[in-house]
Design a protein around this motif. Structure first.
Motif, mmCIF file in Angstrom:
data_model
loop_
_atom_site.group_PDB
_atom_site.id
_atom_site.type_symbol
_atom_site.label_atom_id
_atom_site.label_comp_id
_atom_site.label_asym_id
_atom_site.label_seq_id
_atom_site.Cartn_x
_atom_site.Cartn_y
_atom_site.Cartn_z
ATOM 1 N N ARG A 97 46.799 32.290 45.253
ATOM 2 C CA ARG A 97 45.678 33.459 46.171
ATOM 3 C C ARG A 97 45.480 32.204 46.841
ATOM 4 O O ARG A 97 45.318 31.159 47.069
ATOM 5 N N THR A 98 44.384 32.959 47.614
ATOM 6 C CA THR A 98 44.083 32.168 48.606
ATOM 7 C C THR A 98 42.743 32.057 48.699
ATOM 8 O O THR A 98 41.544 32.748 48.054
ATOM 9 N N PHE A 99 42.560 31.248 47.458
ATOM 10 C CA PHE A 99 41.123 31.300 46.531
ATOM 11 C C PHE A 99 39.723 31.001 47.230
ATOM 12 O O PHE A 99 38.891 31.993 47.155
ATOM 13 N N SER A 100 39.561 30.571 47.953
ATOM 14 C CA SER A 100 38.552 29.806 49.218
ATOM 15 C C SER A 100 38.039 32.138 49.814
ATOM 16 O O SER A 100 36.972 32.083 50.479
ATOM 17 N N SER A 101 38.644 33.151 49.237
ATOM 18 C CA SER A 101 38.916 34.570 49.971
ATOM 19 C C SER A 101 37.829 34.770 48.991
ATOM 20 O O SER A 101 37.072 35.972 49.723
ATOM 21 N N TYR A 102 37.765 34.788 48.003
ATOM 22 C CA TYR A 102 37.258 35.350 46.390
ATOM 23 C C TYR A 102 36.158 35.122 45.841
ATOM 24 O O TYR A 102 36.076 34.291 45.637
ATOM 25 N N ALA A 103 35.465 36.292 45.517
ATOM 26 C CA ALA A 103 34.450 35.464 44.814
ATOM 27 C C ALA A 103 34.837 35.722 43.267
ATOM 28 O O ALA A 103 35.615 36.207 42.873
ATOM 29 N N MET A 104 34.166 34.637 41.815
ATOM 30 C CA MET A 104 35.047 34.607 41.388
ATOM 31 C C MET A 104 33.340 34.773 40.213
ATOM 32 O O MET A 104 31.942 34.895 39.952
ATOM 33 N N GLY A 105 34.166 35.562 38.622
ATOM 34 C CA GLY A 105 32.796 35.073 37.684
ATOM 35 C C GLY A 105 33.473 34.621 36.645
ATOM 36 O O GLY A 105 34.305 34.186 36.328
ATOM 37 N N TRP A 106 32.276 34.691 35.583
ATOM 38 C CA TRP A 106 31.855 34.023 34.337
ATOM 39 C C TRP A 106 32.403 34.802 33.572
ATOM 40 O O TRP A 106 30.587 35.340 33.664
ATOM 41 N N PHE A 107 32.870 35.215 31.885
ATOM 42 C CA PHE A 107 32.072 35.900 31.160
ATOM 43 C C PHE A 107 32.664 34.931 29.515
ATOM 44 O O PHE A 107 32.950 33.734 30.223
ATOM 45 N N CYS A 116 37.374 33.266 33.165
ATOM 46 C CA CYS A 116 37.207 32.737 34.621
ATOM 47 C C CYS A 116 37.900 34.266 35.075
ATOM 48 O O CYS A 116 38.762 34.143 34.598
ATOM 49 N N ALA A 117 36.882 34.802 36.310
ATOM 50 C CA ALA A 117 38.185 36.371 36.729
ATOM 51 C C ALA A 117 37.898 35.863 38.338
ATOM 52 O O ALA A 117 36.527 35.208 38.229
ATOM 53 N N ALA A 118 39.151 36.511 38.685
ATOM 54 C CA ALA A 118 38.138 36.554 40.070
ATOM 55 C C ALA A 118 38.538 38.040 41.135
ATOM 56 O O ALA A 118 38.996 38.860 40.202
ATOM 57 N N ASP A 119 37.839 38.130 41.828
ATOM 58 C CA ASP A 119 38.248 39.633 42.126
ATOM 59 C C ASP A 119 38.974 40.208 43.325
ATOM 60 O O ASP A 119 39.776 38.866 43.068
ATOM 61 N N GLY A 120 38.745 40.837 43.088
ATOM 62 C CA GLY A 120 40.277 41.698 43.466
ATOM 63 C C GLY A 120 40.475 42.150 45.260
ATOM 64 O O GLY A 120 41.699 42.649 46.055
ATOM 65 N N PHE A 121 39.367 41.648 45.743
ATOM 66 C CA PHE A 121 39.132 41.802 46.982
ATOM 67 C C PHE A 121 38.530 40.785 47.810
ATOM 68 O O PHE A 121 37.514 40.680 47.212
ATOM 69 N N LYS A 122 39.174 40.557 48.860
ATOM 70 C CA LYS A 122 38.479 39.207 49.540
ATOM 71 C C LYS A 122 37.208 39.580 50.640
ATOM 72 O O LYS A 122 36.483 40.943 50.785
ATOM 73 N N TYR A 123 36.347 38.950 50.732
ATOM 74 C CA TYR A 123 34.967 38.653 51.047
ATOM 75 C C TYR A 123 34.109 40.100 50.324
ATOM 76 O O TYR A 123 33.105 39.856 51.243
ATOM 77 N N ARG A 124 33.886 39.980 49.330
ATOM 78 C CA ARG A 124 33.216 41.246 48.687
ATOM 79 C C ARG A 124 32.020 40.268 47.274
ATOM 80 O O ARG A 124 33.149 39.685 47.123
#
Length: 125
Positions: A27-37, A96-104
């Motif tokens: 995916r376009t990594f730079s478009s998504y927020a990322m989290g750590w759990f 790690c986890a990626a948000d499902g929506f761009k730029y959120r």
């Protein structure tokens, strides 16, 4: 598809440091927020930290604030979690986890749709 692969976990003594890495593909990594759990045996999954798509905003759980730092390198499709002053209570599988929506930017919305398999962090006393 989106794939996330964590690395960098291991065994460390209390007070030590580790840096976790999460490499994204598909995916376009730079478009998504990322989290750590993280999740310890018998415990619920716990939010640790998040970083916005651009890297300008971060958010931390109170339990790790001041000790952990989340960062990202979009050129490398990688997000990091620098963990300092580790405590035995930090022992868990870190994912790690990626948000499902761009730029959120909604780090606590629980809208993370893509997850890695996790890496074990064990902190001994």
């Amino acid at each position: 598809q989106v794939q996330l692969v964590e690395s960098g976990g291991g065994l460390v003594q209390a007070g030590g440091s580790l840096r976790l890495s999460c490499v994204a593909s598909g995916r376009t990594f730079s478009s998504y927020a990322m989290g750590w759990f993280r999740q310890a045996p018998g415990k619920e999954r716990e939010f640790v930290a998040a970083i916005s798509y651009s890297g300008v905003s971060t958010y931390y759980a109170d339990s790790v604030k001041g000790r952990f730092t989340v960062s990202r390198d979009n050129a490398k499709n990688t997000v990091y979690l620098q963990m300092n002053s580790l405590k035995p209570e930090d022992t868990a599988v870190y994912s790690c986890a990626a948000d499902g929506f761009k730029y959120r930017w909604a780090p606590l919305l629980n809208g993370y749709d893509f997850w890695g398999q996790g890496t074990q962090v064990t902190v001994s006393s």
